[in-house]
Design an enzyme around this catalytic site. Structure first.
Site, short mmCIF file in Angstrom:
data_model
loop_
_atom_site.label_atom_id
_atom_site.label_comp_id
_atom_site.label_asym_id
_atom_site.label_seq_id
_atom_site.Cartn_x
_atom_site.Cartn_y
_atom_site.Cartn_z
N MET A 23 0.81 -1.21 0.00
CA MET A 23 0.00 0.00 0.00
C MET A 23 0.85 1.27 0.00
O MET A 23 0.50 2.26 0.62
CB MET A 23 -0.96 -0.01 1.19
CG MET A 23 -1.98 -1.14 1.15
SD MET A 23 -3.01 -1.12 -0.33
CE MET A 23 -3.89 0.41 -0.09
N HIS A 136 4.13 5.23 2.23
CA HIS A 136 2.90 4.46 2.48
C HIS A 136 1.69 5.36 2.31
O HIS A 136 1.71 6.55 2.65
CB HIS A 136 2.94 3.88 3.90
CG HIS A 136 2.03 2.71 4.07
ND1 HIS A 136 0.66 2.83 4.16
CD2 HIS A 136 2.30 1.38 4.16
CE1 HIS A 136 0.12 1.63 4.31
NE2 HIS A 136 1.09 0.73 4.30
N HIS A 137 0.61 4.79 1.78
CA HIS A 137 -0.61 5.56 1.57
C HIS A 137 -1.21 6.04 2.89
O HIS A 137 -1.99 7.00 2.92
CB HIS A 137 -1.64 4.72 0.80
CG HIS A 137 -2.49 5.52 -0.13
ND1 HIS A 137 -2.95 6.78 0.17
CD2 HIS A 137 -2.97 5.24 -1.37
CE1 HIS A 137 -3.68 7.23 -0.84
NE2 HIS A 137 -3.71 6.33 -1.78
N ALA A 138 -0.85 5.41 3.99
CA ALA A 138 -1.31 5.89 5.30
C ALA A 138 -0.67 7.23 5.64
O ALA A 138 -1.18 7.98 6.48
CB ALA A 138 -0.97 4.87 6.39
N ASN A 309 -4.57 11.44 4.56
CA ASN A 309 -5.45 11.30 3.42
C ASN A 309 -6.70 12.14 3.56
O ASN A 309 -7.36 12.14 4.60
CB ASN A 309 -5.84 9.83 3.25
CG ASN A 309 -4.69 8.99 2.73
OD1 ASN A 309 -4.51 8.85 1.54
ND2 ASN A 309 -3.89 8.44 3.65
#
Length: 477
Positions: A23, A136-138, A309
Site C-alpha cells: 500500500m 505508504h498511503h497511510a 489522506n
C-alpha cells in the site's frame, strides 16, 4: 504532533496491506544535469525534514487494538536508511530504469520505521539522474504528496541557502499504560460523543440528512453489485512491472475544449480506450461496462502541506464497451457529472467525521467496505501537479511519473500527474499477471492519439500498439 491518532482512512490503508498487496504510492522524478553528490543530497533533505515532521515518525499500534494506531517519533531514526544511493549500469537506458523502479515498488516498507524511502539514481543516459520516491498511503495521498514535493524542492536553481534547523530530539515513546488508558478512553467515550453528534444533527437536520444520504450511497447499492470480472482482476504476487506514457497537457486540454468535459474526463476516457484495446488483444470480451475507482481529493485550502489522506473513493463507470472515442468521452462525461451530483463525496467526509464517535472496529469495517476491491476493476487516479519548474540543488526536474498501488486481486493501476505543461501516465502492473504491460502502454498511446485526432489535433503516429501487440503474440507462441 507525537501521539496523534491515525484517521480512519489512514488506518484503513494499513489494514488493506495484506499478502502481496503493498500500500505504498510514489513517483519517479527525472532531472537534467550531472548527478548529485549523495552526501549533498542527504544534507539538503536533512535541512528540510523539520517541515515534514511526520517523516521522522513511525506507527505505534495500541495493545489489544484499543483505539486507533498513533504516530510517534522514531527514537532510532536514521536518514541514511531512508535515502539510498544506486546507479544504473551503462548505458543507463529507460528500460534499465523501469526495471529498477519496478524492483523498488516490489518491496514492502518496513512498518517498524517511518514509512517512506527515496532512492537517488545515477547513470541515466543523456546526462540525467533520477529520484525514486515512495511512501505508504497511510502517510500521504496524491495532493499531500505534491505539497511535499514543493517543500523538499526549490522554485529557482539558485535559492537562498536553507538555515540549519535546531538539532532534532525525538519525543520519548508514550508508556504502554498511557497508550492503553487513552485507547480505552477513546472506546468508552465513543457513545457519549455519538449522542452529542446526534443532538447537533437535530439542530442541523439538512446537513445531517445530506451526510446520511452520502453514506448510504457510499456503502449502499454497489456493495450488492460488485464490478464485473475482467483479466485485470486476478490473484497477484509481490513483484511489479512499470511503464509510463507521456502526453502534452495542452493536447489533453484541446480535447476537453473541443469535445467537452474536463481533463479528468479525458484521462478516464483514454484509460477506457486502452483497456478496451488490451482486452481485445487478449481475446477477452469488451462488451460490458467496467468500473474504475477514481480517488477525488476533498482537501481544503487550510489542509495544504498536511500529510494524511483527504480523499473520497468515487466509483465511476469505465465504458470499455463503447467503440467510438467521442462517444466514449461523452459516456464518461455524463457519468462523472452524475457522480459529482451524487452524495458519494459527502458520504466519505461524513464517514471520516464519525472517527471520534464510532468504535474503531466499526469504522475499520466501514472503511474496508468503502475501499472494497470487489467494487471496482481498476484504479485511475489523477493528481494536478505544479505547472512551474522545480529544482534540486540547481538541477531542473524534467518530469514526474506517478505510481499508485495494487489492491488484492487487482493486477493493473493507472496514476496520472501533470507537471510544467506535461502529463505522465504511470502504469503499475503485477509482474506475472501483466507480462504484456507494454501492450497496455502502447494501447494507451493509441487511445490518447485517437482522442487528440478527433479534437482536430495532430497526434504522433508511432504504430507502437501494433508492434507491442505483435511482440506479445510472438512471446506467447
Amino acid at each position: 504532533m507525537t501521539g496523534d491518532r491515525l484517521s480512519v482512512l489512514d488506518n484503513s490503508f494499513l489494514e488493506l496491506e495484506q499478502g502481496p498487496s503493498h500500500m505504498h504510492v510514489g513517483a519517479l522524478l527525472v532531472f537534467d544535469g550531472p548527478p548529485l553528490d549523495c552526501a549533498d543530497f542527504l544534507e539538503h533533505t536533512r535541512r528540510r525534514l523539520h517541515l515534514v515532521p511526520r517523516y521522522r515518525q513511525k506507527v505505534l499500534t495500541p495493545p489489544m487494538d484499543l483505539g486507533r494506531p498513533m504516530w510517534v517519533d522514531d527514537p532510532c531514526f536514521n536518514l541514511d536508511y531512508h535515502v539510498r544511493h544506486t546507479s544504473l549500469p551503462r548505458p543507463g537506458t529507460q528500460e534499465q530504469l523501469t526495471k529498477l523502479v519496478a524492483r523498488v515498488f516490489s518491496q514492502r516498507l518496513d512498518r517498524t520505521k517511518p514509512l517512506w524511502e527515496m532512492w537517488l539514481v545515477d547513470g541515466l543516459e543523456d546526462d540525467r539522474f533520477a529520484i525514486i520516491s515512495k511512501a505508504h498511503h497511510a502517510l500521504i495521498d496524491g495532493m499531500s504528496g505534491v505539497d511535499l514535493i514543493s517543500v523538499l524542492f526549490d522554485l529557482t536553481p539558485d535559492p537562498p541557502e536553507a538555515q540549519q534547523p535546531e538539532p532534532w530530539e525525538p519525543q520519548p515513546l508514550p508508556p504502554t499504560t498511557r497508550v492503553v488508558a487513552e485507547g480505552a478512553r477513546e472506546v468508552a467515550l465513543g457513545p457519549a460523543r455519538l449522542a452529542r453528534r446526534a443532538l447537533r444533527s437535530v439542530r442541523e437536520p439538512a446537513r445531517a440528512v445530506e451526510g446520511a444520504l452520502g453514506i448510504s450511497q457510499l456503502l449502499g447499492p454497489p456493495v450488492v453489485s460488485p464490478a464485473p470480472r475482467s483479466p485485470m482482476n486476478t490473484s497477484i504476487g509481490p513483484h511489479r512491472r512499470v511503464r509510463w506514457v507521456p502526453v502534452e497537457l495542452d493536447a489533453v486540454k484541446q480535447v476537453k475544449d473541443e469535445l467537452g468535459g474536463t481533463v479528468n474526463d479525458v484521462v478516464v476516457t483514454a484509460v477506457a480506450g486502452a483497456v478496451r484495446r488490451w482486452l481485445l488483444h487478449r481475446g477477452a470480451p469488451a462488451d460490458r461496462e467496467l468500473r474504475a475507482m477514481v480517488p477525488v481529493s476533498v482537501r481544503t485550502e487550510d489542509q495544504r502541506h498536511t500529510l494524511g489522506n483527504r480523499v473520497a473513493a468515487m466509483r465511476a463507470p469505465l465504458p470499455v464497451h463503447v467503440e467510438h472515442p467521442v462517444a466514449r468521452l461523452e459516456a464518461v462525461r455524463s457519468a462523472m457529472t452524475g457522480l459529482k451530483e451524487s452524495k458519494q463525496a459527502v458520504g466519505a467526509e461524513a464517514l471520516t467525521g464519525l472517527q471520534d464517535f464510532a468504535p474503531p472496529t466499526l469504522l475499520a469495517q466501514a472503511a474496508r467496505i468503502n475501499f472494497s476491491t470487489r467494487l471496482f476493476n481498476v484504479i485511475v487516479t489523477n493528481v494536478p501537479g505544479p505547472q512551474f519548474p522545480l529544482y534540486v540543488l540547481g538541477r531542473r526536474m524534467a518530469e514526474i511519473v506517478p505510481f499508485a498501488f495494487l489492491p488484492k486481486d487487482h493486477a493493473l493501476a493507472f496514476a496520472v500527474m501533470s507537471y510544467h505543461g506535461g502529463l505522465r501516465f504511470g502504469l503499475l502492473g503485477d509482474y506475472d499477471a501483466l507480462d504484456d504491460l507494454d501492450v497496455v502502454a502502447a494501447a494507451l498511446e493509441a487511445s490518447l492519439a485517437e482522442l487528440i485526432e478527433a479534437a482536430g489535433g495532430s497526434p504522433p503516429r508511432s504504430g507502437r500498439f501494433d508492434r507491442a501487440a505483435a511482440e506479445s503474440r510472438r512471446a506467447v507462441r
